[in-house]
Write a protein that holds these residues in place. Sequence first.
Motif, PDB file in Angstrom:
ATOM      1  N   ILE A  88      46.642 -25.641   2.881  1.00 14.80           N
ATOM      2  CA  ILE A  88      45.778 -25.766   4.058  1.00 14.80           C
ATOM      3  C   ILE A  88      45.387 -27.224   4.279  1.00 14.80           C
ATOM      4  O   ILE A  88      45.456 -27.747   5.401  1.00 14.80           O
ATOM      5  N   THR A 128      43.899  -6.721  12.202  1.00 11.56           N
ATOM      6  CA  THR A 128      43.835  -8.158  12.501  1.00 11.56           C
ATOM      7  C   THR A 128      45.228  -8.712  12.799  1.00 11.56           C
ATOM      8  O   THR A 128      45.407  -9.531  13.708  1.00 11.56           O
ATOM      9  N   SER A 129      46.215  -8.245  12.046  1.00 10.87           N
ATOM     10  CA  SER A 129      47.599  -8.685  12.259  1.00 10.87           C
ATOM     11  C   SER A 129      48.083  -8.287  13.652  1.00 10.87           C
ATOM     12  O   SER A 129      48.718  -9.083  14.352  1.00 10.87           O
ATOM     13  N   ILE A 135      46.491 -10.572  16.256  1.00 14.20           N
ATOM     14  CA  ILE A 135      47.099 -11.906  16.281  1.00 14.20           C
ATOM     15  C   ILE A 135      48.469 -11.853  16.948  1.00 14.20           C
ATOM     16  O   ILE A 135      48.824 -12.727  17.746  1.00 14.20           O
ATOM     17  N   LEU A 166      47.533 -22.335  15.539  1.00 14.83           N
ATOM     18  CA  LEU A 166      46.283 -21.884  14.927  1.00 14.83           C
ATOM     19  C   LEU A 166      46.340 -20.405  14.562  1.00 14.83           C
ATOM     20  O   LEU A 166      45.893 -20.001  13.484  1.00 14.83           O
ATOM     21  N   LEU A 167      46.907 -19.586  15.457  1.00 12.24           N
ATOM     22  CA  LEU A 167      46.991 -18.148  15.200  1.00 12.24           C
ATOM     23  C   LEU A 167      47.922 -17.850  14.021  1.00 12.24           C
ATOM     24  O   LEU A 167      47.573 -17.105  13.109  1.00 12.24           O
ATOM     25  N   PHE A 196      48.993 -19.922  11.681  1.00 11.06           N
ATOM     26  CA  PHE A 196      48.486 -20.548  10.464  1.00 11.06           C
ATOM     27  C   PHE A 196      47.353 -19.718   9.863  1.00 11.06           C
ATOM     28  O   PHE A 196      47.312 -19.492   8.649  1.00 11.06           O
ATOM     29  N   SER A 197      46.448 -19.238  10.722  1.00  8.35           N
ATOM     30  CA  SER A 197      45.323 -18.423  10.247  1.00  8.35           C
ATOM     31  C   SER A 197      45.826 -17.133   9.601  1.00  8.35           C
ATOM     32  O   SER A 197      45.329 -16.720   8.546  1.00  8.35           O
ATOM     33  N   TRP A 198      46.821 -16.504  10.236  1.00 13.94           N
ATOM     34  CA  TRP A 198      47.345 -15.254   9.680  1.00 13.94           C
ATOM     35  C   TRP A 198      48.031 -15.492   8.338  1.00 13.94           C
ATOM     36  O   TRP A 198      47.890 -14.695   7.409  1.00 13.94           O
ATOM     37  N   VAL A 202      47.377 -17.823   6.131  1.00 14.80           N
ATOM     38  CA  VAL A 202      46.341 -18.044   5.103  1.00 14.80           C
ATOM     39  C   VAL A 202      45.724 -16.707   4.683  1.00 14.80           C
ATOM     40  O   VAL A 202      45.500 -16.457   3.495  1.00 14.80           O
ATOM     41  N   MET A 203      45.479 -15.830   5.664  1.00 13.48           N
ATOM     42  CA  MET A 203      44.941 -14.501   5.359  1.00 13.48           C
ATOM     43  C   MET A 203      45.902 -13.706   4.474  1.00 13.48           C
ATOM     44  O   MET A 203      45.484 -12.993   3.551  1.00 13.48           O
ATOM     45  N   GLU A 243      45.703 -14.994   0.928  1.00 11.91           N
ATOM     46  CA  GLU A 243      44.456 -14.545   0.311  1.00 11.91           C
ATOM     47  C   GLU A 243      44.577 -13.087  -0.120  1.00 11.91           C
ATOM     48  O   GLU A 243      44.076 -12.694  -1.184  1.00 11.91           O
TER      49      GLU A 243
END
Length: 381
Positions: free
Chosen positions: A189, A321-322, A325, A353-354, A356-358, A360-361, A364
């Motif tokens: 990140i 959430t997926s 996105i 951004l979308l 990249f955020s997914w 990272v999720m 995690e």
Amino acid sequence: MNEKHVLKLPQDLKEQLGVEPGTQVKVHIGADEIKITTQKPVEIRKRRWGVIILTAIMTAIFLGYFLTRKIYQISLVGSESVATMVLVLTTISGFLSFAAAFIQLKHQSGSAVEAVSWRNFPTVALSCTLISFMLMAGLFWIAGNLFKGATFDLFTSTALFALITSVEVQAVNSIVPQLSSRLLTNIFIAVIVSGVILAMISNQNLYWWKHNLSFLGTNQAVASWEFNLALIFAGLILLALVDYLFASLKRVFPKSRQLLVLRILLTLLAIDLALVGVFPNNTQMHTLHTRVAGYLIFLVLALIFGIKWLLPDISKDFLHTSWMIAAALLAGEILFQVVGYLSLTAFEIMAFLLAFSWLVMLFERLNDYLEPIQNRQYIIK
């Protein structure tokens, strides 16, 4: 007041660990393992001496350079300045410190570094070095604008350099023992975010946003290497992270075909991300750059749409959430390609951004499979 935990160990295990009653240890409880680690006073003293020696060597080089050049009043920033010497010598110090600590801990039983393979060492070491370089470059860029024309005498400059180098080496020494999949995720990140932001700031006067996001990596941009290098190293870190995670996940989900497919897709994504930096959007490479950037979008969409089958025990929240996105990415594509409402830059930033955020999720979530972990301080009894 912190709760005290007491750990009773057999005498033979105490002798093997080299601990005595009253010694503080860290107990690392993982999915299928328990690790007991302790920092012996001898090891701590060795690290302190390592910091002192490395700082002294680099400070001597700093001082010798300016004495040889007969420069006794040194600028804060510039070609021959404190900033330049810090970016060169301190960055090298950080890399050497990382390498020494990694090699030492790699041969130490029970250390977190044991899980990081040797083939991932160059990528992780260079990535941490790149982050350090970008952070220091950004701080000196801010300092140069705040204190324009600032200069220091040789003694003050040397002391400032020694202080920064000492902090850098100590910071690296404290990071290496904590290497884990979560830390690699955070490094991934940090590399992308710092590289993109630094490239945006450097090119603010060129109105890069009137072109597209890829303009930051072209030969028309200022310091385009920062943007491209950030993408290359982000891809390499992602490759190391995938290797690290899935080697561990094999123990949790043995012989899982879904995880094998997920690993292949993420590996292709990492390689493709690095190729976007390798082939910048210059005139001669425009077609190739556009193609690899397009593959990036297809790979992310394939991961999102296939995640229900690919990831064992997927939670409904993550799945919903997926889908959201994915819907946002498709809506952005329609608004850009069909309606013409979004500009190319706006679409690229939104998609980045979308996705990249997914991503990272996702990492995690994968980390959660490996780390229902507690780290506690215990006192040996």
